[in-house]
Motif scaffolding. Structure first.
Motif, PDB file in Angstrom:
ATOM      1  N   ALA A   1       0.676  -1.275   0.085  1.00 28.82           N
ATOM      2  CA  ALA A   1      -0.091   0.078   0.030  1.00 28.82           C
ATOM      3  C   ALA A   1       0.881   1.264  -0.103  1.00 28.82           C
ATOM      4  CB  ALA A   1      -0.796   0.009   1.090  1.00 28.82           C
ATOM      5  N   LEU A   2       1.940   1.143   0.777  1.00 29.80           N
ATOM      6  CA  LEU A   2       2.918   2.344   0.736  1.00 29.80           C
ATOM      7  C   LEU A   2       3.375   2.705  -0.511  1.00 29.80           C
ATOM      8  CD1 LEU A   2       4.615   4.325   2.490  1.00 29.80           C
ATOM      9  CD2 LEU A   2       6.157   2.584   2.833  1.00 29.80           C
ATOM     10  N   ALA A   3       3.799   1.356  -1.315  1.00 28.65           N
ATOM     11  CA  ALA A   3       4.208   1.733  -2.586  1.00 28.65           C
ATOM     12  C   ALA A   3       3.410   2.319  -3.391  1.00 28.65           C
ATOM     13  CB  ALA A   3       4.788   0.583  -3.174  1.00 28.65           C
ATOM     14  N   SER A   4       1.952   2.132  -3.200  1.00 28.61           N
ATOM     15  CA  SER A   4       1.050   2.682  -4.156  1.00 28.61           C
ATOM     16  C   SER A   4       0.639   3.872  -3.966  1.00 28.61           C
ATOM     17  CB  SER A   4      -0.259   1.534  -4.201  1.00 28.61           C
ATOM     18  OG  SER A   4      -0.012   0.270  -4.857  1.00 28.61           O
ATOM     19  N   PHE A   5       0.691   4.271  -2.668  1.00 33.31           N
ATOM     20  CA  PHE A   5       0.301   5.555  -2.300  1.00 33.31           C
ATOM     21  C   PHE A   5       1.490   6.578  -2.696  1.00 33.31           C
ATOM     22  CE2 PHE A   5      -2.344   3.970   1.241  1.00 33.31           C
ATOM     23  CZ  PHE A   5      -3.462   4.476   0.894  1.00 33.31           C
ATOM     24  N   GLN A   6       2.630   5.898  -2.685  1.00 38.73           N
ATOM     25  CA  GLN A   6       3.840   6.906  -3.183  1.00 38.73           C
ATOM     26  C   GLN A   6       3.784   6.987  -4.799  1.00 38.73           C
ATOM     27  OE1 GLN A   6       6.688   4.342  -1.599  1.00 38.73           O
ATOM     28  NE2 GLN A   6       7.414   5.759   0.027  1.00 38.73           N
ATOM     29  N   GLU A   7       3.180   5.988  -5.402  1.00 32.46           N
ATOM     30  CA  GLU A   7       2.770   6.104  -6.870  1.00 32.46           C
ATOM     31  C   GLU A   7       1.848   7.261  -7.104  1.00 32.46           C
ATOM     32  OE1 GLU A   7       0.660   3.033  -9.430  1.00 32.46           O
ATOM     33  OE2 GLU A   7       2.929   2.440  -9.471  1.00 32.46           O
ATOM     34  N   ALA A   8       0.739   6.996  -6.460  1.00 33.95           N
ATOM     35  CA  ALA A   8      -0.322   8.210  -6.455  1.00 33.95           C
ATOM     36  C   ALA A   8       0.237   9.759  -6.263  1.00 33.95           C
ATOM     37  CB  ALA A   8      -1.403   7.827  -5.573  1.00 33.95           C
ATOM     38  N   SER A   9       1.072   9.574  -5.454  1.00 34.69           N
ATOM     39  CA  SER A   9       1.594  11.013  -5.121  1.00 34.69           C
ATOM     40  C   SER A   9       2.544  11.569  -6.116  1.00 34.69           C
ATOM     41  CB  SER A   9       2.248  11.221  -3.595  1.00 34.69           C
ATOM     42  OG  SER A   9       3.446  10.379  -3.775  1.00 34.69           O
ATOM     43  N   ALA A  10       2.976  10.699  -6.902  1.00 40.75           N
ATOM     44  CA  ALA A  10       3.909  11.022  -7.779  1.00 40.75           C
ATOM     45  C   ALA A  10       2.918  11.476  -8.996  1.00 40.75           C
ATOM     46  CB  ALA A  10       5.030   9.711  -8.547  1.00 40.75           C
ATOM     47  N   TYR A  11       1.726  10.820  -9.196  1.00 40.66           N
ATOM     48  CA  TYR A  11       1.073  11.159 -10.343  1.00 40.66           C
ATOM     49  C   TYR A  11       0.384  12.629 -10.150  1.00 40.66           C
ATOM     50  CZ  TYR A  11       1.137   6.589 -12.478  1.00 40.66           C
ATOM     51  OH  TYR A  11       1.863   5.589 -13.082  1.00 40.66           O
ATOM     52  N   ASN A  12       0.065  12.961  -8.869  1.00 41.07           N
ATOM     53  CA  ASN A  12      -0.555  14.243  -8.324  1.00 41.07           C
ATOM     54  C   ASN A  12       0.011  14.688  -7.202  1.00 41.07           C
ATOM     55  OD1 ASN A  12      -1.804  16.370  -8.038  1.00 41.07           O
ATOM     56  ND2 ASN A  12      -3.812  15.681  -8.407  1.00 41.07           N
ATOM     57  N   SER A  13       1.252  15.257  -7.248  1.00 42.50           N
ATOM     58  CA  SER A  13       1.929  15.663  -6.028  1.00 42.50           C
ATOM     59  C   SER A  13       1.080  17.058  -4.989  1.00 42.50           C
ATOM     60  CB  SER A  13       3.157  16.134  -6.110  1.00 42.50           C
ATOM     61  OG  SER A  13       3.154  17.549  -6.767  1.00 42.50           O
ATOM     62  N   LYS A  14      -0.081  17.623  -5.760  1.00 39.06           N
ATOM     63  CA  LYS A  14      -0.818  18.520  -4.990  1.00 39.06           C
ATOM     64  C   LYS A  14      -1.887  17.916  -4.176  1.00 39.06           C
ATOM     65  CE  LYS A  14       0.117  21.869  -9.030  1.00 39.06           C
ATOM     66  NZ  LYS A  14       1.245  22.321  -8.501  1.00 39.06           N
ATOM     67  N   ARG A  15      -2.170  16.713  -4.270  1.00 41.38           N
ATOM     68  CA  ARG A  15      -3.299  16.139  -3.599  1.00 41.38           C
ATOM     69  C   ARG A  15      -2.509  15.665  -1.913  1.00 41.38           C
ATOM     70  NH1 ARG A  15      -8.124  15.176  -6.097  1.00 41.38           N
ATOM     71  NH2 ARG A  15      -8.781  14.887  -3.892  1.00 41.38           N
ATOM     72  N   SER A  16      -3.256  15.862  -1.263  1.00 44.21           N
ATOM     73  CA  SER A  16      -2.739  15.589   0.363  1.00 44.21           C
ATOM     74  C   SER A  16      -3.117  14.095   0.420  1.00 44.21           C
ATOM     75  CB  SER A  16      -3.174  16.603   1.355  1.00 44.21           C
ATOM     76  OG  SER A  16      -4.585  16.400   1.584  1.00 44.21           O
ATOM     77  N   THR A  17      -4.161  13.386   0.217  1.00 45.79           N
ATOM     78  CA  THR A  17      -4.539  12.225   0.557  1.00 45.79           C
ATOM     79  C   THR A  17      -3.378  11.079   0.503  1.00 45.79           C
ATOM     80  OG1 THR A  17      -6.683  12.719  -0.257  1.00 45.79           O
ATOM     81  CG2 THR A  17      -6.170  10.322  -0.194  1.00 45.79           C
ATOM     82  N   PRO A  18      -2.532  10.950  -0.469  1.00 47.58           N
ATOM     83  CA  PRO A  18      -1.684  10.081  -0.326  1.00 47.58           C
ATOM     84  C   PRO A  18      -0.737  10.286   0.509  1.00 47.58           C
ATOM     85  CG  PRO A  18      -1.919  10.777  -2.911  1.00 47.58           C
ATOM     86  CD  PRO A  18      -2.709  11.621  -1.740  1.00 47.58           C
ATOM     87  N   TYR A  19      -0.176  11.401   0.600  1.00 46.29           N
ATOM     88  CA  TYR A  19       0.883  11.889   1.766  1.00 46.29           C
ATOM     89  C   TYR A  19       0.418  11.674   3.197  1.00 46.29           C
ATOM     90  CZ  TYR A  19       3.176  14.587  -1.777  1.00 46.29           C
ATOM     91  OH  TYR A  19       3.658  14.734  -2.977  1.00 46.29           O
TER      92      TYR A  19
END
Length: 114
Positions: free
Chosen positions: A30-48
């Motif tokens: 899950a951590l790896a997938s959240f990091q991937e999501a943050s790379a696709y949109n670094s402006k959204r706080s949810t993955p962080y």
């Protein structure tokens, strides 16, 4: 290599995948997938938020704090978690700052609803 352009499908697919893995208890995946999501949109706080939660559960407070710098403690929960991370790292001055900030937010909320 990820494209710097925002692609909502890739972001939301990664976020959905990460939440599924988290529900199944696969925190490392899950951590790896959240990091991937943050790379696709670094402006959204949810993955962080989730990255910080998982890192905190793993006891990686220093890494959790590095991620938290990207997302300001705009609410009580975040301020408390930052205070806890600083406490666990032995930085009482920063811990106190965030916990007092959280306390003030609770008091403000109470005053506005009283």
């Amino acid at each position: 290599m990820l494209n710097n352009r925002y692609n909502p499908d890739l972001y939301y697919n990664s976020l959905y995948d990460a939440k599924l893995k988290l529900r199944k208890g696969n925190k490392s995946e899950a951590l790896a997938s959240f990091q991937e999501a943050s790379a696709y949109n670094s402006k959204r706080s949810t993955p962080y938020y989730y990255i910080g939660q998982i890192l905190e559960e793993f006891g990686q407070y220093d890494m959790a704090l590095k991620k938290a710098v990207d997302v300001s403690p705009a609410n009580t929960d975040r301020a408390i978690k930052l205070g806890k991370c600083f406490y666990e790292l032995g930085n009482m001055k920063e811990s106190k700052k965030y916990l007092l900030n959280a306390s003030a937010m609770v008091q403000d909320s109470y005053d506005n609803h009283a």
